[in-house]
Design a protein around this motif. Sequence first.
Motif, PDB file in Angstrom:
ATOM      1  N   SER A 354       0.684  -1.255  -0.065  1.00  0.00           N
ATOM      2  CA  SER A 354       0.130   0.047   0.031  1.00  0.00           C
ATOM      3  C   SER A 354       0.943   1.164   0.097  1.00  0.00           C
ATOM      4  CB  SER A 354      -0.968  -0.033   1.321  1.00  0.00           C
ATOM      5  OG  SER A 354      -0.055   0.266   2.294  1.00  0.00           O
ATOM      6  N   ALA A 355       0.121   2.493  -0.154  1.00  0.00           N
ATOM      7  CA  ALA A 355       1.055   3.786   0.145  1.00  0.00           C
ATOM      8  C   ALA A 355       0.376   4.397   1.207  1.00  0.00           C
ATOM      9  CB  ALA A 355       0.838   4.458  -1.368  1.00  0.00           C
ATOM     10  N   TYR A 356       0.531   3.717   2.246  1.00  0.00           N
ATOM     11  CA  TYR A 356      -0.407   4.511   3.515  1.00  0.00           C
ATOM     12  C   TYR A 356       0.654   5.723   4.209  1.00  0.00           C
ATOM     13  CZ  TYR A 356      -3.973   1.085   3.923  1.00  0.00           C
ATOM     14  OH  TYR A 356      -5.332   0.166   3.722  1.00  0.00           O
ATOM     15  N   PRO A 357      -0.107   6.619   4.777  1.00  0.00           N
ATOM     16  CA  PRO A 357       0.809   7.871   5.223  1.00  0.00           C
ATOM     17  C   PRO A 357       1.745   7.246   6.449  1.00  0.00           C
ATOM     18  CG  PRO A 357      -1.592   8.293   5.095  1.00  0.00           C
ATOM     19  CD  PRO A 357      -1.436   6.646   5.004  1.00  0.00           C
ATOM     20  N   GLU A 358       2.411   8.319   6.692  1.00  0.00           N
ATOM     21  CA  GLU A 358       3.300   8.319   8.068  1.00  0.00           C
ATOM     22  C   GLU A 358       2.348   8.336   9.225  1.00  0.00           C
ATOM     23  OE1 GLU A 358       3.265  12.403   6.877  1.00  0.00           O
ATOM     24  OE2 GLU A 358       3.495  10.628   5.753  1.00  0.00           O
ATOM     25  N   ALA A 359       2.810   7.929  10.429  1.00  0.00           N
ATOM     26  CA  ALA A 359       2.108   7.876  11.509  1.00  0.00           C
ATOM     27  C   ALA A 359       1.560   9.187  11.998  1.00  0.00           C
ATOM     28  CB  ALA A 359       2.767   7.178  12.639  1.00  0.00           C
ATOM     29  N   SER A 360       2.217  10.250  11.777  1.00  0.00           N
ATOM     30  CA  SER A 360       1.969  11.775  12.417  1.00  0.00           C
ATOM     31  C   SER A 360       0.709  12.182  11.552  1.00  0.00           C
ATOM     32  CB  SER A 360       3.307  12.276  11.979  1.00  0.00           C
ATOM     33  OG  SER A 360       3.633  12.628  10.773  1.00  0.00           O
ATOM     34  N   ALA A 361       0.568  11.609  10.318  1.00  0.00           N
ATOM     35  CA  ALA A 361      -0.543  12.260   9.469  1.00  0.00           C
ATOM     36  C   ALA A 361      -1.749  11.918  10.034  1.00  0.00           C
ATOM     37  CB  ALA A 361      -0.695  11.512   8.047  1.00  0.00           C
ATOM     38  N   TYR A 362      -2.351  10.932  10.716  1.00  0.00           N
ATOM     39  CA  TYR A 362      -3.454  10.590  11.495  1.00  0.00           C
ATOM     40  C   TYR A 362      -3.734  11.502  12.744  1.00  0.00           C
ATOM     41  CZ  TYR A 362      -2.636   6.410   8.719  1.00  0.00           C
ATOM     42  OH  TYR A 362      -2.759   5.594   7.797  1.00  0.00           O
ATOM     43  N   GLU A 363      -2.563  12.220  13.150  1.00  0.00           N
ATOM     44  CA  GLU A 363      -2.953  12.935  14.479  1.00  0.00           C
ATOM     45  C   GLU A 363      -3.987  13.965  14.304  1.00  0.00           C
ATOM     46  OE1 GLU A 363       0.627  14.532  15.619  1.00  0.00           O
ATOM     47  OE2 GLU A 363       1.753  12.372  16.208  1.00  0.00           O
ATOM     48  N   LYS A 364      -3.856  14.722  13.020  1.00  0.00           N
ATOM     49  CA  LYS A 364      -5.074  15.598  12.902  1.00  0.00           C
ATOM     50  C   LYS A 364      -6.506  15.275  13.052  1.00  0.00           C
ATOM     51  CE  LYS A 364      -6.675  18.493   8.900  1.00  0.00           C
ATOM     52  NZ  LYS A 364      -6.956  18.950   7.548  1.00  0.00           N
TER      53      LYS A 364
END
Length: 440
Positions: A354-364
Motif C-alpha cells: 500500500s501507499a499509506y501515510p506516516e503515523a503523524s498524519a493521523y494525529e489531525k
Amino acid sequence: MHLFSDETLRLSAKNVKPDKSSLAHLHLQKHKHSSADGPKGVDMQNVPALYKAFSDADGDYGNYDLANRPYDGQKIRYIIIHDSEVSYEGTMNTFLQQNYVSSHYVIRSSDGQITKMVDPKDVAWHAGNWYINSHSIGIEHEGYAVEGSTWYSEPMYRASAKLVKFLAKKYDIPLDREHIIGHEEVPGLSPSRQVGMHWDPAAYWDWAHYFDLLGAPFSKKTHALNLKKNNGIITINPDYKTNKPETSYNNQPLEPKSSNFVYLYTEPSFNAPLISDPLLHPNGSGTNVLNDWSDKAVAGRSYYKVDQMKDWTAIDFGGQKAWFYNPKGVNTVKGSGLMITAKKGAASVPVYGSAYPEASAYEKFSIPAVEITPIYSMPAGQIYVAEKATCSDYYYAKLFNKPETDHVVSGEDQYYQISYNHRIAFVKKSDVRIMHPFFH
C-alpha cells in the motif's frame, strides 16, 4: 410441417407469460443511460448491493462503504478485473446478502449484460486490500478461472471494454496495465496476506485482445514519462492464440490452452527450476500449477531487461534475475516508464502492499495510525518499472451510514508504484532513485 401452395394454415392467438418469479428477489431495474451513467450501446441494469448494519456492534455493516470519490480527495486510480467463480445470478445474490463483499459491476458471460451494484463514488469491498479498494473500481466477470477459455466470451470482452473505456475517461484512469489490472495483481497488505491473495482472472484472460478493444494495444504502448523507447524496458506480450504452456490444477494436468503468460526460470534453460516467490515457496521452486503466480510474467506488464543469452531474456522480477524463452523477441514488445532502483548506500529497500501515510498524519483526526508492513525487500542493484510518484493516503471509514466520521488522511510520504513480481507493489520515494535510461 410442409404446406402446399393451395393450403392455408391458421393458428389461434395465445398469450404467453414468462415465469419471472425466480427474479423477484433481485429487484431488477433497467438503467436509463445518460452520458453520466454508463457507456452507450450496452445492456445495463441497476441492482443496488446491500448496504445495512448487521448488528448493534460498531463497524458491523456491509457490503461496501459510502464515499464521494473523487471529490472527497480519494482519486480513483485503478480498475480491477475479477472473475466471479460463481454464476452471474449467484454473484448478484452474494452482494445482496450479508457477505461483507461487493463489486461495482457484474458482467454476464453469455451476452455481456452489465449489472451496476455499487456506485463508483462509493468504495466496494472487492480487492482484499483496503488501499486498492479505496482507489479502485471492481468489475466481476461471470466465470471460473480454471475454465476461463469457456466463460470469457467475446460479448463479455466487448461489453467490459466499453465499460472500462467509459470509466477510464470519466475518472482520468490511464489505459495501461499499471492501472487496469487483474485481481491476481493486487498485493497483500502484509506477508501473510500476500500469500493468500486471489489469483483471478488467471491465465486464460486475453489481456492483449482486451487492450486492443480498449484502443490501447501493447504493440503501441506509450507513456507520458518515457524519454526514449530504447531504455531497456520490455513489455510481456506472448501470442495468446499459440501460447499454450503446460499447466496443472488439483494435482491433475490441464489441457494446454491459449494463455497470457510466460514461465520464468532461474537459468536460461527449460531444464532449470522455475523461480519461486520467497513467501509462496520459501523452501522450493515454482510450479506449473495454474494458481501459482510466483513464476509467471503476464501479458502487458513491463520489466527491466537485464540480460540476453541466445533465445532467452532475463528481467528483474521479485528480487531475482528471472529468465524466459524469447526467441527474436517473440514474447515481448518495447516498453516504457520510469526506472527506479535502491538509493545509493542501501543494501535493500522495503516493498509495500500500500501507499499509506506516516503515523503523524493521523494525529489531525485523532484516529489510530495504520501500520504499514513491508512484504518484500528490494535488493540493491535491481531495477523496476515505476509510475510517477503519488502522495500517501488512507480512507478512514469505520461506521455505518455516518459519513461525518469518515476521513481521508493525507501524508507527506510519497510512493512509486512498481511492477515487482506478478503483482504491483509500492516503494517510498525517499528509499529509491530514478535511473537514467542510458545508464547501462
